[in-house]
Motif scaffolding. Sequence first.
Motif, PDB file in Angstrom:
ATOM      1  N   CYS A   7       0.823  -1.221   0.000  1.00 20.94           N
ATOM      2  CA  CYS A   7       0.000   0.000   0.000  1.00 20.94           C
ATOM      3  C   CYS A   7       0.856   1.269   0.000  1.00 20.94           C
ATOM      4  N   THR A   8       0.423   2.255  -0.781  1.00 23.71           N
ATOM      5  CA  THR A   8       1.139   3.528  -0.826  1.00 23.71           C
ATOM      6  C   THR A   8       0.706   4.440   0.321  1.00 23.71           C
ATOM      7  N   VAL A   9      -0.463   4.164   0.873  1.00 24.34           N
ATOM      8  CA  VAL A   9      -1.003   5.036   1.910  1.00 24.34           C
ATOM      9  C   VAL A   9      -0.531   4.633   3.310  1.00 24.34           C
ATOM     10  N   THR A  10      -0.435   3.316   3.525  1.00 29.11           N
ATOM     11  CA  THR A  10      -0.081   2.819   4.868  1.00 29.11           C
ATOM     12  C   THR A  10       1.186   3.443   5.463  1.00 29.11           C
ATOM     13  N   PRO A  11       2.247   3.645   4.663  1.00 32.09           N
ATOM     14  CA  PRO A  11       3.428   4.281   5.249  1.00 32.09           C
ATOM     15  C   PRO A  11       3.155   5.679   5.786  1.00 32.09           C
ATOM     16  N   LEU A  12       2.144   6.351   5.239  1.00 27.95           N
ATOM     17  CA  LEU A  12       1.813   7.692   5.702  1.00 27.95           C
ATOM     18  C   LEU A  12       0.816   7.662   6.846  1.00 27.95           C
ATOM     19  N   TYR A  13      -0.161   6.746   6.741  1.00 31.45           N
ATOM     20  CA  TYR A  13      -1.153   6.590   7.812  1.00 31.45           C
ATOM     21  C   TYR A  13      -1.120   5.147   8.256  1.00 31.45           C
ATOM     22  N   ARG A  28      -8.806   6.819   2.918  1.00 33.82           N
ATOM     23  CA  ARG A  28      -7.534   7.328   2.399  1.00 33.82           C
ATOM     24  C   ARG A  28      -7.024   6.649   1.139  1.00 33.82           C
ATOM     25  N   CYS A  29      -7.657   5.558   0.712  1.00 42.51           N
ATOM     26  CA  CYS A  29      -7.167   4.855  -0.483  1.00 42.51           C
ATOM     27  C   CYS A  29      -7.077   5.817  -1.670  1.00 42.51           C
ATOM     28  N   VAL A  30      -5.904   5.822  -2.335  1.00 41.15           N
ATOM     29  CA  VAL A  30      -5.739   6.721  -3.470  1.00 41.15           C
ATOM     30  C   VAL A  30      -6.001   6.013  -4.786  1.00 41.15           C
ATOM     31  N   GLY A  31      -6.316   4.717  -4.696  1.00 35.53           N
ATOM     32  CA  GLY A  31      -6.657   3.971  -5.902  1.00 35.53           C
ATOM     33  C   GLY A  31      -5.473   3.707  -6.815  1.00 35.53           C
ATOM     34  N   CYS A  32      -4.321   3.445  -6.256  1.00 33.66           N
ATOM     35  CA  CYS A  32      -3.161   3.156  -7.116  1.00 33.66           C
ATOM     36  C   CYS A  32      -3.195   1.715  -7.633  1.00 33.66           C
ATOM     37  N   TYR A  33      -4.008   0.886  -7.020  1.00 28.93           N
ATOM     38  CA  TYR A  33      -4.217  -0.499  -7.453  1.00 28.93           C
ATOM     39  C   TYR A  33      -2.997  -1.395  -7.330  1.00 28.93           C
ATOM     40  N   LYS A  34      -1.997  -0.954  -6.585  1.00 30.74           N
ATOM     41  CA  LYS A  34      -0.827  -1.822  -6.395  1.00 30.74           C
ATOM     42  C   LYS A  34      -1.246  -3.100  -5.653  1.00 30.74           C
ATOM     43  N   CYS A  35      -2.118  -2.922  -4.668  1.00 34.64           N
ATOM     44  CA  CYS A  35      -2.563  -4.081  -3.885  1.00 34.64           C
ATOM     45  C   CYS A  35      -3.284  -5.088  -4.756  1.00 34.64           C
ATOM     46  N   SER A  36      -4.153  -4.575  -5.643  1.00 27.32           N
ATOM     47  CA  SER A  36      -4.921  -5.488  -6.485  1.00 27.32           C
ATOM     48  C   SER A  36      -4.018  -6.234  -7.445  1.00 27.32           C
ATOM     49  N   GLN A  37      -2.954  -5.555  -7.866  1.00 24.62           N
ATOM     50  CA  GLN A  37      -2.024  -6.198  -8.787  1.00 24.62           C
ATOM     51  C   GLN A  37      -1.235  -7.287  -8.067  1.00 24.62           C
ATOM     52  N   ARG A  38      -0.954  -7.080  -6.801  1.00 22.02           N
ATOM     53  CA  ARG A  38      -0.099  -8.026  -6.077  1.00 22.02           C
ATOM     54  C   ARG A  38      -0.869  -9.090  -5.307  1.00 22.02           C
ATOM     55  N   GLU A  96     -13.358   0.679  -1.738  1.00 21.58           N
ATOM     56  CA  GLU A  96     -14.544   1.420  -2.198  1.00 21.58           C
ATOM     57  C   GLU A  96     -15.782   0.895  -1.498  1.00 21.58           C
ATOM     58  N   ALA A  97     -15.857  -0.456  -1.460  1.00 16.92           N
ATOM     59  CA  ALA A  97     -16.989  -1.087  -0.780  1.00 16.92           C
ATOM     60  C   ALA A  97     -17.015  -0.651   0.676  1.00 16.92           C
ATOM     61  N   LEU A  98     -15.833  -0.579   1.243  1.00 19.79           N
ATOM     62  CA  LEU A  98     -15.702  -0.175   2.650  1.00 19.79           C
ATOM     63  C   LEU A  98     -16.253   1.236   2.861  1.00 19.79           C
ATOM     64  N   ALA A  99     -15.863   2.141   1.944  1.00 21.65           N
ATOM     65  CA  ALA A  99     -16.311   3.534   2.062  1.00 21.65           C
ATOM     66  C   ALA A  99     -17.842   3.605   2.030  1.00 21.65           C
ATOM     67  N   LEU A 100     -18.427   2.819   1.120  1.00 20.42           N
ATOM     68  CA  LEU A 100     -19.887   2.832   1.009  1.00 20.42           C
ATOM     69  C   LEU A 100     -20.546   2.316   2.283  1.00 20.42           C
ATOM     70  N   VAL A 101     -19.938   1.255   2.819  1.00 21.46           N
ATOM     71  CA  VAL A 101     -20.468   0.648   4.039  1.00 21.46           C
ATOM     72  C   VAL A 101     -20.435   1.638   5.183  1.00 21.46           C
ATOM     73  N   ILE A 102     -19.295   2.306   5.316  1.00 22.75           N
ATOM     74  CA  ILE A 102     -19.138   3.263   6.403  1.00 22.75           C
ATOM     75  C   ILE A 102     -20.165   4.383   6.291  1.00 22.75           C
ATOM     76  N   LYS A 103     -20.364   4.813   5.052  1.00 19.37           N
ATOM     77  CA  LYS A 103     -21.324   5.880   4.811  1.00 19.37           C
ATOM     78  C   LYS A 103     -22.727   5.424   5.224  1.00 19.37           C
ATOM     79  N   LYS A 104     -23.007   4.139   4.943  1.00 21.58           N
ATOM     80  CA  LYS A 104     -24.344   3.634   5.231  1.00 21.58           C
ATOM     81  C   LYS A 104     -24.562   3.423   6.736  1.00 21.58           C
ATOM     82  N   TYR A 105     -23.579   2.832   7.399  1.00 21.96           N
ATOM     83  CA  TYR A 105     -23.782   2.454   8.797  1.00 21.96           C
ATOM     84  C   TYR A 105     -23.451   3.550   9.804  1.00 21.96           C
TER      85      TYR A 105
END
Lengths: 256, 347
Positions: A88-94, A123-133, A145-154
């Motif tokens: 992840c590109t975000v995890t090192p920052l957060y 915080r996901c920036v959508g670089c898709y490195k995770c999906s590739q690996r 993305e699914a997570l964001a929607l869930v959080i918004k809903k609940y």
Amino acid sequence: MALEKHESRPVAEKGEHIIARHLIEDENIKEEKNLVIDGVDVSGRWNTFIISRVDSEFDRSFFEEIKKTVAGSRINRCWQCGMCTASCTVTPLYRRFNPRAFIYMMQLGNLKELKKYIDVAWRCVGCYKCSQRCPKQVNPAEMMEALALVIKKYFPEEVETKLKLDEEVKKIYEDMIIGHGRLDLAKLHTSAMQKSGRTKELLGKIERGAILKMAKDGRAFSILKLGKPHNWGSSRKAIENYLHKLNTIENGEAGV
Amino acid sequence: MSENILVIGGGPAGLNAAVMLSELGVNVALVERDSFLGGNPKKFKYKFLFPDMQPADNVIGELIKKAESGGNIKVYYSSEVSDFKENGKKFDAVIKSASGSETKTFDSVIVATGFEHFDPARDAKYSYQLFDDVIDIKDLERMMGENNFVRPSNGKPPKKVAFILCVGSRDRHVGNQYCSRVCCTVSVKQAIEMREHFPDCEAYIFYMDIRTYGFFEDLYWKAMEEHDVQIVKGRIAEITSGPDNTVVCKGEDTLLRGPFEIPFDMVVLASGMEGGPQSPEISSKLGIELDEHGFLKPENVTLSPFKSNKPGVFLAGACTGPKAISDSITEGAAAAMNAYTYAVKNR
């Protein structure tokens, strides 16, 4: 005498009588002003309760809900190897942004835990490195993305209070997409700085270095030549129509 | 004159060794302690075998049929080797059965005394035999075989089932430090079977490591990807009774660092394999070595896993360590080949 002393003692802090108070999170301490249990009045210093931290349920209905969405359809595949978080590109920052853990919480329906991460879950920036690996093709990027929607809903209230969309940046972003059909990070950065009145920083040390570097490797010129995608006019119209409709619906719902 | 070879144990390894030797024209004495052939798979009524879910009867039944159809195999049911002596390069053995004792001279011996399922009652933390709804993989295998998959406590179909791996394995506390090799795959297989026949029933697997080695991994992937079996990392330290006639698994979710106490309708313990009481018994009777795990010790684990330290005595199957049925069958054939060579050489 001693009793009086106790009574006059001001209750300053939540759960102050608890030994090793620092080990217990605020939200896990329950204090009632007046509490009667089985006919016995336990008001006073006996009214402090510590809520158990033990998870006592796996809520599978939540998993089923995620699995039905397009982005989250592969949630059942995840075996928690941590390749996504590692790449992840975000995890090192957060450090608290951990796709692996988020997927696990979603698998087990652990909303209580998920709630603690509302501020970073987006915080996901959508670089898709995770999906590739990902060795199991879980597609963690879209799972976020699914997570964001869930959080918004609940947790609509928490989202409302904890996350404030920067309207100005949103405007810049929209203008750029609608105007050019493309996103240019350098331009986005510059306009955001300008609009927020941070023009001085634009010629700061870092920026100067970046400009020089970009001039050298040619990227600066490609920015200047930034054209529009083919036949952008019709696409632009469609987007504007869509946004207009969205606005109308939102306003309708809000009763405007 | 044809050779005489003694095979001790009528499970997959012993059966295959006996059948192969019989086909070579050797006179085989097959000594079986139970009143039937087939070993543990038959005793506990295994229904389907991993990895391809073929009926156990296709494998075990086939071998039993071949062994019982006569040929050169003489099966001694409910019997044991009561005395064993070396006689030059040959062996004199007394076979004791209900009908009396029989002394015979053999050119070589194959030991295929197999394993015993770990008895989960020995590890009190799992509350086996305390709560009716705590069963183990061999119990579940029999339930599935008898088409009677219900909660033992009330006869109703369960809605939430937990599988607990490494019961009686990889645990110094119970004295078994080794991995029993097949329990992960068996549990995953059973979870798939369960989800196939009872889609309403949720399946959770509590694991420390999932060791579905080689192509058995396919089953593990299938369980997750096609049958939504949920794996949860953490070993269960305690099973207690819960509300509404449930059993509660207490453990730590090591991925989120949090304790949990989750109620289940039924808990299946993936109990491992042990050398059983027969291993030290046969070891002292035949004068062959026992290893530190309570299994029989091969002469060289890599070069000759089918040889004991005593020339002329060969080992096959799970008596030398936890093994899948396919491996036991392979070793049966390997031991047969070696026993035959030894017999012919010393004719």
